[in-house]
Scaffold this motif. Structure first.
Motif, PDB file in Angstrom:
ATOM      1  N   LEU A   1     -47.451 -23.729  13.689  1.00  0.00           N
ATOM      2  CA  LEU A   1     -48.042 -24.738  12.813  1.00  0.00           C
ATOM      3  C   LEU A   1     -49.514 -24.937  13.142  1.00  0.00           C
ATOM      4  O   LEU A   1     -49.928 -24.890  14.297  1.00  0.00           O
ATOM      5  CB  LEU A   1     -47.301 -26.065  12.955  1.00  0.00           C
ATOM      6  N   LYS A   2     -50.292 -25.186  12.113  1.00  0.00           N
ATOM      7  CA  LYS A   2     -51.716 -25.426  12.260  1.00  0.00           C
ATOM      8  C   LYS A   2     -51.964 -26.910  12.542  1.00  0.00           C
ATOM      9  O   LYS A   2     -51.050 -27.664  12.847  1.00  0.00           O
ATOM     10  CB  LYS A   2     -52.451 -24.971  11.001  1.00  0.00           C
ATOM     11  N   LYS A   3     -53.217 -27.305  12.417  1.00  0.00           N
ATOM     12  CA  LYS A   3     -53.612 -28.683  12.740  1.00  0.00           C
ATOM     13  C   LYS A   3     -52.828 -29.707  11.934  1.00  0.00           C
ATOM     14  O   LYS A   3     -52.396 -30.746  12.450  1.00  0.00           O
ATOM     15  CB  LYS A   3     -55.111 -28.849  12.510  1.00  0.00           C
ATOM     16  N   ASN A   4     -52.643 -29.450  10.633  1.00  0.00           N
ATOM     17  CA  ASN A   4     -51.951 -30.390   9.749  1.00  0.00           C
ATOM     18  C   ASN A   4     -50.814 -29.687   9.016  1.00  0.00           C
ATOM     19  O   ASN A   4     -50.973 -28.541   8.575  1.00  0.00           O
ATOM     20  CB  ASN A   4     -52.926 -30.990   8.723  1.00  0.00           C
ATOM     21  N   SER A   5     -49.689 -30.394   8.879  1.00  0.00           N
ATOM     22  CA  SER A   5     -48.522 -29.802   8.220  1.00  0.00           C
ATOM     23  C   SER A   5     -47.795 -30.857   7.396  1.00  0.00           C
ATOM     24  O   SER A   5     -47.949 -32.061   7.612  1.00  0.00           O
ATOM     25  CB  SER A   5     -47.549 -29.207   9.254  1.00  0.00           C
ATOM     26  N   VAL A   6     -46.969 -30.386   6.473  1.00  0.00           N
ATOM     27  CA  VAL A   6     -46.135 -31.267   5.655  1.00  0.00           C
ATOM     28  C   VAL A   6     -44.918 -30.483   5.197  1.00  0.00           C
ATOM     29  O   VAL A   6     -44.969 -29.246   5.076  1.00  0.00           O
ATOM     30  CB  VAL A   6     -46.931 -31.814   4.445  1.00  0.00           C
ATOM     31  N   GLY A   7     -43.807 -31.171   4.954  1.00  0.00           N
ATOM     32  CA  GLY A   7     -42.592 -30.522   4.506  1.00  0.00           C
ATOM     33  C   GLY A   7     -42.210 -30.915   3.091  1.00  0.00           C
ATOM     34  O   GLY A   7     -42.455 -32.046   2.657  1.00  0.00           O
ATOM     35  N   ILE A   8     -41.597 -29.974   2.366  1.00  0.00           N
ATOM     36  CA  ILE A   8     -41.059 -30.214   1.024  1.00  0.00           C
ATOM     37  C   ILE A   8     -39.581 -29.852   1.063  1.00  0.00           C
ATOM     38  O   ILE A   8     -39.222 -28.719   1.402  1.00  0.00           O
ATOM     39  CB  ILE A   8     -41.786 -29.378  -0.043  1.00  0.00           C
ATOM     40  N   LEU A   9     -38.726 -30.799   0.714  1.00  0.00           N
ATOM     41  CA  LEU A   9     -37.282 -30.583   0.729  1.00  0.00           C
ATOM     42  C   LEU A   9     -36.733 -30.501  -0.691  1.00  0.00           C
ATOM     43  O   LEU A   9     -37.018 -31.351  -1.528  1.00  0.00           O
ATOM     44  CB  LEU A   9     -36.586 -31.740   1.451  1.00  0.00           C
ATOM     45  N   ASN A  10     -35.929 -29.482  -0.937  1.00  0.00           N
ATOM     46  CA  ASN A  10     -35.126 -29.388  -2.151  1.00  0.00           C
ATOM     47  C   ASN A  10     -33.681 -29.235  -1.716  1.00  0.00           C
ATOM     48  O   ASN A  10     -33.352 -28.301  -0.970  1.00  0.00           O
ATOM     49  CB  ASN A  10     -35.567 -28.196  -2.994  1.00  0.00           C
TER      50      ASN A  10
ATOM     51  N   LEU B   1     -42.195 -23.533  14.722  1.00  0.00           N
ATOM     52  CA  LEU B   1     -43.001 -24.737  14.868  1.00  0.00           C
ATOM     53  C   LEU B   1     -44.241 -24.477  15.717  1.00  0.00           C
ATOM     54  O   LEU B   1     -45.252 -25.169  15.580  1.00  0.00           O
ATOM     55  CB  LEU B   1     -42.158 -25.859  15.473  1.00  0.00           C
ATOM     56  N   GLY B   2     -44.176 -23.466  16.579  1.00  0.00           N
ATOM     57  CA  GLY B   2     -45.340 -23.131  17.397  1.00  0.00           C
ATOM     58  C   GLY B   2     -46.476 -22.538  16.592  1.00  0.00           C
ATOM     59  O   GLY B   2     -47.622 -22.517  17.055  1.00  0.00           O
TER      60      GLY B   2
END
Length: 379
Positions: free
Chosen positions: A31-40, A28-29
């Motif tokens: 991560l850039k300015k913007n992030s998003v997650g995709i769950l399968n 998590l450290g």
């Protein structure tokens, strides 16, 4: 530029242990300015509360779906959870989910979800990742057509949800920890991103040379081919029409055919198909077999490797491929994993219907819904 991480677990008995397993495998450290997650996920991860608990611990939006099997560098399983995290400084992400869709409201709901998501971005997205519900009375191609109209034909890639037993009841669309059976979710990606979209279906040798022209159709229900009722046409060419027959559809202006399935044959002998088949289009009959599945999986991976894009790979092959490979159902996953090796991070989930743009003859992307294919988004 987008960076990508994946985290995977099969821990399903203990909610806290599953959440910690995923969090411990993410940086998590980084991560850039913007992030998003995709769950399968296997549907059981929703039912036991792991999806909700995990999303509550993540500092970004999460969208996704249920699937029959998942894979990434860390492992693969029918009973797994795979979280993919996209991140970037010069990109932005926005997500939304519709209310439950019906035949009467789906166009309005999809248009509303897209536009309220687009409004939070600085401009039009570069592309969209979509998660479609598995519905009895609205075709997947209709959902894609509606979303494409809402976004003015911006490239749309994604998947229809599926469960472990092919039932409607297990299929779910995920948004920030909540799961809905009949909702549609979107992830808009804004910024200097130029993904490549790859879709392969059947080897040429598995496609009959003879083609028939659709002479009567209401778009999704084919009534006649070459002036004959569709059942008579198939009998004439020596084919018994059934639900496992792939149709190769040659649209006017398209450079390659789209592969669609037959979902039902009604009381009048008409074929309800997995996508839009207008009058004047041509069809040919294909054959799905294990050898063809493995060949087209390798073809897809070779194409994505030649693309030169190395930041992340998202893959949704059709669930029919997984089922057809039984008893060696993991063969396609194992082949893909071996070919990708220690290169770019990747995510794979089996799909109830693939959403992938294809090039028209003029080189422009055309959003399409597919069946039986191996679909890739690489960036």
């Amino acid at each position: 530029m987008i960076t990508m991480q994946t985290a995977y677990t099969t821990e399903i008995d203990e909610v806290d242990a599953a959440v910690e397993a995923i969090l411990s495998r993410l940086d998590l450290g980084a991560l850039k300015k913007n992030s998003v997650g995709i769950l399968n996920v296997c549907p059981d991860f929703i039912d036991c509360g792991i999806v909700r608990a995990l999303c509550a611990r993540l500092p970004f939006d999460v969208v996704g779906m249920t699937t029959m099997a998942v894979a990434c560098k860390e492992g693969h399983s029918m009973y797994g959870l795979c979280l993919t995290v996209l991140s970037g400084d010069d990109v932005a992400f926005a997500t939304a989910i519709t209310r439950p869709l019906t035949r009467g409201n789906y166009e309005e709901e999809i248009d509303s979800a897209y536009n309220r998501t687009r409004d939070v971005l600085p401009g039009d997205p570069a592309f969209i990742i979509s998660f479609l519900p598995y519905m009895r009375d609205v075709n997947g191609a209709e959902l894609v057509k509606s979303l494409s109209a809402a976004c003015n034909d911006i490239p749309v890639w994604g998947s229809m949800s599926i469960g472990l037993d092919m039932s409607f009841e297990q299929c779910r669309i995920i948004h920030n920890g909540e799961a809905e059976q009949f909702a549609l979710a979107v992830l808009l990606v804004y910024g200097p991103v130029e993904p490549d979209f790859i879709v392969t279906s059947l080897p040429e040798r598995n496609i009959r040379e003879s083609r028939g022209m659709i002479t009567e159709s209401d778009g999704y229900t084919v009534k006649s081919v070459n002036g004959m009722p569709i059942l008579s046409y198939f009998a004439d060419i020596g084919i018994t029409l059934h639900l496992s027959v792939p149709l190769m559809v040659y649209y006017e202006g398209a450079s390659k055919p789209v592969t669609l399935g037959i979902f039902a044959v009604d009381d009048d002998g008409n074929a309800l198909c997995g996508g839009y088949i207008p009058e004047g289009a041509y069809i040919a009959v294909g054959v799905l077999d294990p050898e063809g599945i493995m060949e087209t999986a390798k073809e897809s991976v070779n194409k994505l490797l030649r693309s030169g894009r190395k930041n992340g790979i998202l893959m949704y092959p059709c669930v029919s491929r997984y089922l057809m490979l039984a008893p060696n159902q993991d063969s396609e996953i194992q082949c893909v994993s071996a070919m990708l090796g220690d290169g770019a991070p990747y995510m794979l989930g089996y799909s109830g219907g693939e959403v992938c743009p294809v090039r028209n003859a003029d080189g422009k992307w055309r959003n399409c819904f597919h069946n039986y294919t191996f679909s890739v988004c690489v960036f």
